[in-house]
Design a protein around this motif. Structure first.
Motif, PDB file in Angstrom:
ATOM      1  N   HIS A  82       0.832  -1.207   0.000  1.00 50.58           N
ATOM      2  CA  HIS A  82       0.000   0.000   0.000  1.00 50.58           C
ATOM      3  C   HIS A  82       0.864   1.253   0.000  1.00 50.58           C
ATOM      4  N   MET A  83       1.965   1.233   0.747  1.00 46.43           N
ATOM      5  CA  MET A  83       2.884   2.372   0.712  1.00 46.43           C
ATOM      6  C   MET A  83       3.523   2.512  -0.666  1.00 46.43           C
ATOM      7  N   ASP A  84       3.904   1.390  -1.278  1.00 49.44           N
ATOM      8  CA  ASP A  84       4.458   1.425  -2.633  1.00 49.44           C
ATOM      9  C   ASP A  84       3.464   2.075  -3.595  1.00 49.44           C
ATOM     10  N   ALA A  85       2.203   1.662  -3.523  1.00 56.17           N
ATOM     11  CA  ALA A  85       1.179   2.196  -4.434  1.00 56.17           C
ATOM     12  C   ALA A  85       0.987   3.696  -4.241  1.00 56.17           C
ATOM     13  N   LEU A  86       0.920   4.138  -2.993  1.00 54.92           N
ATOM     14  CA  LEU A  86       0.726   5.570  -2.722  1.00 54.92           C
ATOM     15  C   LEU A  86       1.955   6.379  -3.134  1.00 54.92           C
ATOM     16  N   ALA A  87       3.142   5.840  -2.885  1.00 55.44           N
ATOM     17  CA  ALA A  87       4.372   6.522  -3.297  1.00 55.44           C
ATOM     18  C   ALA A  87       4.406   6.689  -4.813  1.00 55.44           C
ATOM     19  N   ARG A  88       4.088   5.630  -5.518  1.00 58.74           N
ATOM     20  CA  ARG A  88       4.076   5.710  -6.987  1.00 58.74           C
ATOM     21  C   ARG A  88       3.017   6.696  -7.472  1.00 58.74           C
ATOM     22  N   TYR A  89       1.898   6.760  -6.772  1.00 59.05           N
ATOM     23  CA  TYR A  89       0.837   7.681  -7.170  1.00 59.05           C
ATOM     24  C   TYR A  89       1.308   9.141  -7.116  1.00 59.05           C
ATOM     25  N   VAL A  90       2.151   9.472  -6.137  1.00 57.96           N
ATOM     26  CA  VAL A  90       2.656  10.852  -6.051  1.00 57.96           C
ATOM     27  C   VAL A  90       3.949  11.041  -6.844  1.00 57.96           C
ATOM     28  N   GLY A  91       4.390   9.995  -7.548  1.00 57.80           N
ATOM     29  CA  GLY A  91       5.523  10.134  -8.455  1.00 57.80           C
ATOM     30  C   GLY A  91       6.855   9.600  -7.969  1.00 57.80           C
ATOM     31  N   PHE A  92       6.882   8.931  -6.825  1.00 60.13           N
ATOM     32  CA  PHE A  92       8.133   8.346  -6.324  1.00 60.13           C
ATOM     33  C   PHE A  92       8.258   6.907  -6.818  1.00 60.13           C
ATOM     34  N   PRO A  93       9.414   6.528  -7.349  1.00 62.99           N
ATOM     35  CA  PRO A  93       9.641   5.095  -7.541  1.00 62.99           C
ATOM     36  C   PRO A  93       9.609   4.429  -6.160  1.00 62.99           C
ATOM     37  N   ALA A  94       9.135   3.212  -6.104  1.00 56.28           N
ATOM     38  CA  ALA A  94       9.037   2.506  -4.812  1.00 56.28           C
ATOM     39  C   ALA A  94       9.295   1.026  -5.035  1.00 56.28           C
ATOM     40  N   ARG A  95       9.807   0.390  -3.981  1.00 51.76           N
ATOM     41  CA  ARG A  95      10.059  -1.046  -4.044  1.00 51.76           C
ATOM     42  C   ARG A  95       9.871  -1.645  -2.659  1.00 51.76           C
ATOM     43  N   GLY A  96       9.597  -2.929  -2.646  1.00 50.62           N
ATOM     44  CA  GLY A  96       9.455  -3.648  -1.392  1.00 50.62           C
ATOM     45  C   GLY A  96      10.712  -4.441  -1.095  1.00 50.62           C
ATOM     46  N   TRP A  97      10.992  -4.632   0.176  1.00 54.02           N
ATOM     47  CA  TRP A  97      12.117  -5.441   0.638  1.00 54.02           C
ATOM     48  C   TRP A  97      11.583  -6.542   1.538  1.00 54.02           C
ATOM     49  N   ALA A  98      12.153  -7.725   1.410  1.00 53.39           N
ATOM     50  CA  ALA A  98      11.880  -8.816   2.345  1.00 53.39           C
ATOM     51  C   ALA A  98      13.072  -8.909   3.284  1.00 53.39           C
ATOM     52  N   ILE A  99      12.833  -8.672   4.559  1.00 49.99           N
ATOM     53  CA  ILE A  99      13.908  -8.690   5.548  1.00 49.99           C
ATOM     54  C   ILE A  99      13.547  -9.695   6.640  1.00 49.99           C
ATOM     55  N   THR A 100      14.187 -10.835   6.630  1.00 44.07           N
ATOM     56  CA  THR A 100      13.981 -11.871   7.640  1.00 44.07           C
ATOM     57  C   THR A 100      12.495 -12.077   7.942  1.00 44.07           C
ATOM     58  N   HIS A 101      11.749 -12.492   6.942  1.00 47.89           N
ATOM     59  CA  HIS A 101      10.318 -12.779   7.048  1.00 47.89           C
ATOM     60  C   HIS A 101       9.492 -11.533   7.385  1.00 47.89           C
ATOM     61  N   HIS A 102       9.935 -10.384   6.950  1.00 48.62           N
ATOM     62  CA  HIS A 102       9.202  -9.131   7.161  1.00 48.62           C
ATOM     63  C   HIS A 102       9.323  -8.300   5.890  1.00 48.62           C
ATOM     64  N   SER A 103       8.276  -7.563   5.542  1.00 47.16           N
ATOM     65  CA  SER A 103       8.270  -6.741   4.333  1.00 47.16           C
ATOM     66  C   SER A 103       8.220  -5.264   4.689  1.00 47.16           C
ATOM     67  N   VAL A 104       9.019  -4.477   3.972  1.00 42.58           N
ATOM     68  CA  VAL A 104       9.043  -3.030   4.167  1.00 42.58           C
ATOM     69  C   VAL A 104       9.071  -2.337   2.813  1.00 42.58           C
ATOM     70  N   CYS A 105       8.795  -1.063   2.843  1.00 45.60           N
ATOM     71  CA  CYS A 105       8.774  -0.232   1.636  1.00 45.60           C
ATOM     72  C   CYS A 105      10.002   0.665   1.597  1.00 45.60           C
ATOM     73  N   GLU A 106      10.504   0.900   0.399  1.00 43.23           N
ATOM     74  CA  GLU A 106      11.494   1.945   0.168  1.00 43.23           C
ATOM     75  C   GLU A 106      10.987   2.840  -0.943  1.00 43.23           C
ATOM     76  N   MET A 107      11.117   4.135  -0.726  1.00 40.76           N
ATOM     77  CA  MET A 107      10.743   5.129  -1.733  1.00 40.76           C
ATOM     78  C   MET A 107      12.006   5.831  -2.213  1.00 40.76           C
ATOM     79  N   PHE A 108      12.029   6.171  -3.491  1.00 45.20           N
ATOM     80  CA  PHE A 108      13.186   6.868  -4.051  1.00 45.20           C
ATOM     81  C   PHE A 108      12.824   8.322  -4.298  1.00 45.20           C
ATOM     82  N   TYR A 109      13.538   9.202  -3.623  1.00 44.25           N
ATOM     83  CA  TYR A 109      13.420  10.640  -3.856  1.00 44.25           C
ATOM     84  C   TYR A 109      14.714  11.303  -3.423  1.00 44.25           C
TER      85      TYR A 109
END
Length: 169
Positions: A82-109
């Motif tokens: 959901h964070m990836d989708a919202l970030a992309r909507y405002v124009g930021f590239p975004a990607r998800g990371w899998a970290i030891t059985h946990h997922s997080v978002c990274e935004m590029f700006y």
């Protein structure tokens, strides 16, 4: 019936356009926009086992607007999506990371990646006040352990987890 109930006490998240008007302004810095995206997911989505609709191949709800208005709960992978989708909507590239059985978002700006975790509700600031990326956080933790070996009671377990993390990224 297409009924839309709005309040002056709660931001309008009835559509992506409405969400953006409620949370993002032109005067915000890119970091402020990233934090607004993070805060909006925290505000409208609790951490819990995700709802399964069985309406699509994945079964989970990856639409942030539907999640905010219908369910309001999901696990880390949905928070990140959901964070990836919202970030992309405002124009930021975004990607998800899998970290030891946990997922997080990274935004590029501002020419860098920035890590936001709405599931565990955290992000990490660097000395200059900007939000750090996943690789910067990982390096910082690894460097700290190297400087404080007395805190490494079980080096084999920690090193195995670190190698597993590095293989997935």
């Amino acid at each position: 019936c297409n009924i839309k109930v709005l309040s002056d006490k709660v931001p309008d998240v009835s559509s992506l356009e409405s969400w953006q008007k409620s949370f993002i302004t032109d005067k915000m810095t890119n970091q402020e926009k990233g934090l607004a995206i993070w805060k909006s997911v925290i505000m409208f989505q609790a951490q819990d086992a995700p709802p399964a609709e069985f309406l699509q191949h994945e079964n989970d709800v990856y639409d942030p607007i539907k999640m905010f208005n219908v369910y309001g709960y999901g696990m880390c992978s949905l928070h990140s999506a959901h964070m990836d989708a919202l970030a992309r909507y405002v124009g930021f590239p975004a990607r998800g990371w899998a970290i030891t059985h946990h997922s997080v978002c990274e935004m590029f700006y501002d020419n860098a990646w920035h890590h936001f975790d709405s599931s565990l509700m955290d992000y990490f600031l660097k000395d200059d006040g900007t939000v750090a990326g996943v690789q910067e956080v990982t390096k910082s933790v690894t460097d700290w352990y190297a400087q404080h070996p007395d805190f490494n009671a079980d080096l084999k377990t920690r090193d195995a987890k670190l190698r597993a993390f590095e293989k997935t990224n």
